[in-house]
Design an enzyme around this catalytic site. Structure first.
Site, PDB file in Angstrom:
ATOM      1  N   ASP A  38     -11.659  -7.306  -1.385  1.00 40.36           N
ATOM      2  CA  ASP A  38     -10.916  -6.055  -1.757  1.00 40.36           C
ATOM      3  C   ASP A  38     -10.844  -5.566  -2.928  1.00 40.36           C
ATOM      4  O   ASP A  38     -10.823  -4.351  -3.353  1.00 40.36           O
ATOM      5  CB  ASP A  38      -9.224  -6.528  -1.209  1.00 40.36           C
ATOM      6  N   ASP A  55       3.230   7.232   5.351  1.00 36.90           N
ATOM      7  CA  ASP A  55       4.081   5.873   6.108  1.00 36.90           C
ATOM      8  C   ASP A  55       5.589   6.257   5.388  1.00 36.90           C
ATOM      9  O   ASP A  55       5.951   5.346   4.743  1.00 36.90           O
ATOM     10  CB  ASP A  55       3.624   4.752   5.839  1.00 36.90           C
ATOM     11  N   CYS A 111       9.209   3.892  11.098  1.00 36.83           N
ATOM     12  CA  CYS A 111       9.802   2.817  12.010  1.00 36.83           C
ATOM     13  C   CYS A 111      11.184   2.942  12.370  1.00 36.83           C
ATOM     14  O   CYS A 111      11.999   2.111  12.840  1.00 36.83           O
ATOM     15  CB  CYS A 111       9.627   1.430  11.366  1.00 36.83           C
TER      16      CYS A 111
END
Length: 385
Positions: free
Chosen positions: A185, A209, A278
């Site tokens: 990464d 998000d 969410c």
């Protein structure tokens, strides 16, 4: 059923929360039933060569309780690092060598649908706004070049990101370096192109998000209740959910709209944007999208890369289910083995362009996903909103 102490518990929801529920599609009784339902646990396996038996052995679980989620295979076919497995609560993920090597990540299966909806190419550069704690960003980092932005340093559990306000970020702010990433990464982080200050049309794809009320994150809501179902940490609950009052909900919707506007401004013409939360609240999901479409002429709703049922499935109070093969119920096993993505259409948006995951229908956490595309030409709300 999943080994979860919520089953059968009664939850004494505070008045502020009950008032908030009036802004969602769920009554207090329906939401209470969701809180009482067991919750499934999922992981993402990055190494596509590992067999089911090998994964079970390395996670120290019975192979009959490790189930690859069939409906996510459509995403793994294009992106082999997106394999998702349901695991029992007893799985020792953090003690496994898969965890040490960075080949297993805890994830909600619905998050994979979010990444699959964006569907980036290896050559793409993707931005995630509100990227903490980094679950979706880690998925994207395996697929393409990524940049992540979040305003909350405490939630930035993955390093190599920008600490900044996503409503106005323009390649400025504090960059947190990559000591928290695996070697693979770190290499991905170092090759990111430099973002020129205030340059529009930078990214091939954007994932917003958005900050939300988190009412669909049932696992986190349960943390604030003791074994008697009383709110043992009411102050912490209000800190975790600062958007409960009507005034704060209006403020939150404006914040979400501004995050969406900034993400769209930074998106290249022809690029795709995913907006997700969410939350169960229509005000934080469909209404934000409808408001944005009314003010942004270059924004078009874009079909999600899977089919959904034409008619939503009606909600009903979950019924007790017999156990089957240890911790798996027949209903959940059927959902996991079905190739159909277990979501329902969003409310009053073009068919096939937005959807909702929920614990009852999907055996996942709650997630709203909408996909937009930026058309060529014209000027929109990116400037001066």
């Amino acid at each position: 059923m999943a080994q979860d102490d919520s089953a059968g518990r009664s939850f004494d929801l505070p008045e502020a929360f009950l008032d908030y529920l009036t802004s969602t599609p769920y009554s207090a009784e329906e939401y209470h039933a969701l809180l009482q339902s067991p919750e499934e646990r999922y992981v993402r396996i990055r190494d596509p060569t590992l067999s089911l038996a090998t994964i079970a052995q390395r996670l120290q679980v019975d192979v009959t309780e490790l189930v690859e989620v069939s409906w996510t295979k459509r995403f793994a076919q294009r992106h082999p690092t997106l394999r998702v497995f349901r695991i029992p609560e007893t799985a020792a993920v953090r003690q496994s060598d898969l965890y040490d090597s960075g080949d297993v990540f805890g994830v909600d299966a619905s998050s994979i649908a979010c990444v699959g909806a964006l569907d980036p190419e290896p050559c793409d550069h993707v931005l995630e706004i509100c990227c903490a704690p980094g679950t979706k960003l880690c998925c994207l980092a395996d697929l393409c070049t990524v940049t992540g932005v979040d305003i909350n340093r405490q939630r930035l559990t993955v390093k190599g990101l920008w600490l900044a306000d996503g409503r106005s970020w323009a390649g400025d702010g504090q960059e947190l370096m990559s000591e928290g990433l695996t070697p693979r990464d770190r290499k991905q982080t170092r090759k990111r192109p430099k973002v020129e200050a205030f340059a529009p049309d930078v990214f091939d794809g954007v994932l917003v998000d958005a900050e939300c009320a988190h009412d669909g994150s049932l696992k986190h809501i349960r943390k604030f209740f003791d074994e008697r179902g009383k709110t043992s940490k009411l102050q912490s609950l209000e800190e975790h959910m600062p958007w409960l009052s009507e005034a704060k909900r209006t403020e939150l919707a404006q914040l979400q709209f501004e995050l969406l506007c900034r993400g769209f401004q930074l998106l290249k013409e022809g690029g795709k944007l995913i907006y997700c939360t969410c939350s169960f609240s229509e005000a934080q999901n469909e209404e934000v999208i409808r408001r944005f479409l009314a003010q942004e002429p270059r924004a078009q709703m874009d079909p999600l890369p899977w089919e959904m049922p034409e008619n939503p499935v009606e909600r009903s109070t979950p019924e007790p289910e017999p156990e089957m093969n240890g911790t798996l119920t027949a209903r959940v096993r059927k959902l996991l083995r079905s190739p159909e993505v277990p979501c329902r259409p969003a409310f009053d948006l073009p068919p096939g362009t937005a959807c909702r995951f929920d614990p009852q229908r999907s055996a996942t956490g709650a997630l709203f996903i909408a996909r937009l595309r930026k058309e060529h030409g014209g000027e929109g709300v990116g400037e001066g909103w």
